[in-house]
Scaffold this active site. Structure first.
Site, PDB file in Angstrom:
ATOM      1  N   HIS A  99       4.023 -10.269   2.784  1.00  0.00           N
ATOM      2  CA  HIS A  99       4.455  -8.866   3.641  1.00  0.00           C
ATOM      3  C   HIS A  99       3.674  -8.739   5.092  1.00  0.00           C
ATOM      4  O   HIS A  99       2.392  -9.374   4.684  1.00  0.00           O
ATOM      5  CB  HIS A  99       4.181  -7.679   2.717  1.00  0.00           C
ATOM      6  CG  HIS A  99       4.710  -7.539   1.307  1.00  0.00           C
ATOM      7  ND1 HIS A  99       4.330  -8.065   0.286  1.00  0.00           N
ATOM      8  CD2 HIS A  99       5.945  -6.785   1.127  1.00  0.00           C
ATOM      9  CE1 HIS A  99       5.020  -7.589  -0.637  1.00  0.00           C
ATOM     10  NE2 HIS A  99       5.948  -6.961  -0.193  1.00  0.00           N
ATOM     11  N   ASP A 102       0.206  -7.559   4.476  1.00  0.00           N
ATOM     12  CA  ASP A 102      -0.989  -8.477   3.565  1.00  0.00           C
ATOM     13  C   ASP A 102      -1.638  -9.160   4.435  1.00  0.00           C
ATOM     14  O   ASP A 102      -2.774  -9.458   3.774  1.00  0.00           O
ATOM     15  CB  ASP A 102      -0.008  -9.080   2.657  1.00  0.00           C
ATOM     16  CG  ASP A 102       0.886  -8.532   1.745  1.00  0.00           C
ATOM     17  OD1 ASP A 102       0.795  -7.380   1.724  1.00  0.00           O
ATOM     18  OD2 ASP A 102       1.923  -9.033   1.476  1.00  0.00           O
TER      19      ASP A 102
END
Ligand code: XUL
Ligand code: CO
Length: 437
Positions: A99, A102
């Site tokens: 993501h 992340d």
């Protein structure tokens, strides 16, 4: 263990090995049915669970430290990237997924967050110059920040819709830069809690508008991969629009998105929807939208998304059977959307967890080919429908009969022979294939 840099590579030592840091069934370069195992399985590391998740749950704080000795926010994320590539090298994992949130630290405002993200995309691009791993897919986390509490593309607030679009755009750019072959939309909060405050039709129309704009943007900057919906019925939202594979297929067909959009099927999401993983994969395959897998497993005694590393060989066998029958992974792969249990809180545990998951799916692959070669299951299913190959059945399939003729046929058909489904016998065949010599 402080890092994965100085440890030995995890090698295939075969099923008799007792070395915990060895593969018993995954032999990356072994050829099965004309393809290397690593190409069949296309394993991917999930950045969020592996590099970021620290063991936090609803009742307690972190049990692991994933700052990897750094204090400066950007240095922490660079250290995570270094460690991720070392881990993938040691495990013979060829792909990774993330993501946006992340891989880089959050800024105070979105502009700062985007700059951090782009810095880390550059960093990953540099890592890819000296490593063989490539991005499989990226996705925008459009569910974590409080502005997404009412949804992202289905938010009642157009400013939120716009922010969600900006984040997806940045991820698609990253995909193009890092060679990603898919972009995933998991509709975390694209759903509702109560119809008392929800215009469901407008929200679903907006979701489709969002997907179309994402597709058009991606194609305009040279993204040739697949856009993927990831079905999940609930959690965090009570009712999510991408409930299961069938619901997603209906949505894609209704809004004319088939072709560009396919599915990323997750095992634990299937069970939350009251389906088996195989069922979800079969629906995707039959509708021509199978692309990718988020491999994990739930716990049948718990009712939520526990994202455990998969160790159930039956499920891996049935999943790989579907993957093979769907023609294998193309733009997709097998991402371990799985995290170590909270008390498994060391770097060794992450290594052991991946070995467990990879060996399970390696077994699944080997056994699925064995089951197909054995042929008895496919043969049984084929013959079960023999009545449609001639006579009145063939007419039904060919579309050359009607209710009048069928009613007449039924009237004159005095004895109907209904044959056994033989479920127990078929389950025995699976056991024979799995455990017999
Ligand atoms: C959540 C989930 C996500 C998606 C990507 O249940 O599976 O991690 O895979 O957003
Ligand atoms: Co997932």
């Amino acid at each position: 263990m402080k890092s994965y840099k100085d440890i030995k590579k995890v090698e295939y030592l075969g099923p008799t090995s007792k070395d915990p840091f060895s593969f018993k069934f995954y032999n990356p370069d072994e050829v099965i049915a004309g393809k290397k195992m690593r190409e069949h399985l296309k394993f991917a590391l999930s950045w969020w669970h592996t590099m970021d998740y620290c063991g936090v749950d609803m009742f307690g704080g972190p049990t692991e430290d994933k700052n990897f000795g750094q204090t400066d926010p950007m240095k922490i994320y660079e250290a995570k990237a270094d460690l991720a590539f070392d881990l993938m090298d040691k495990l013979s994992i060829d792909y990774y997924c993330f993501h946006d949130v992340d891989i880089a630290p959050q800024g105070k405002i979105y502009k700062e967050t985007l700059a951090n993200f782009n810095h880390m995309v550059d960093y990953l691009a540099k890592k890819q110059e000296t490593h063989s791993q490539r991005l499989l897919w990226s996705t925008a986390n459009n569910f974590g920040d409080k502005v997404f509490m009412n949804g992202a593309a289905t938010s009642p607030n157009a400013d939120v819709f716009a922010l969600a679009a900006a984040k997806v755009k940045a991820c698609i750019d990253a995909d193009v830069r890092l060679g990603g072959t898919a972009y995933v939309f998991w509709g975390g909060r694209e759903g509702y809690e109560t119809l008392l405050n929800t215009n469901m039709k407008l929200e679903q129309d907006n979701l489709a508008r969002f997907f179309k704009m994402a597709r058009d943007y991606g194609r305009s900057v040279g993204f040739k991969g697949d856009y993927l919906l990831e079905p999940k019925p609930k959690e965090p939202t009570k009712h999510q629009y991408d409930f299961d594979s069938a619901t997603c297929c209906n949505f894609l067909r209704t809004y004319g998105l088939l072709g560009d959009f396919k599915l990323n099927i997750e095992a634990n999401h299937a069970t939350l929807a009251g389906h088996t993983f195989q069922h979800e994969l079969r629906v995707a395959r039959d509708n021509g939208v199978f692309c990718s897998i988020d491999a994990n497993q739930g716990d049948y005694l718990l009712g939520w998304d526990t994202d455990q590393f998969p160790t159930d060989v039956y499920n891996a066998l049935y999943a790989m059977y579907e993957v093979i029958k769907a023609g294998g992974f193309k733009n997709g792969g097998l991402n371990f959307d799985a995290k170590t249990r909270r008390p498994s809180n060391t770097l060794e545990d992450i290594l052991l967890a991946y070995i467990a998951g990879m060996d399970t799916f390696a077994l699944g692959l080997r056994l699925a080919y064995k089951l197909i070669e054995d042929g008895r299951i496919d043969d049984f299913v084929n013959h079960r429908y023999d009545s449609y190959k001639s006579g009145i059945g063939k007419k039904i399939v060919d579309g050359t009969t009607d209710f009048k003729e069928l009613a007449e046929y039924a009237l004159n058909n005095e004895e109907i022979k209904v044959e056994s489904g033989r479920q127990e016998y078929l389950e025995t065949i699976v056991n024979e294939v799995m455990f017999g010599k």
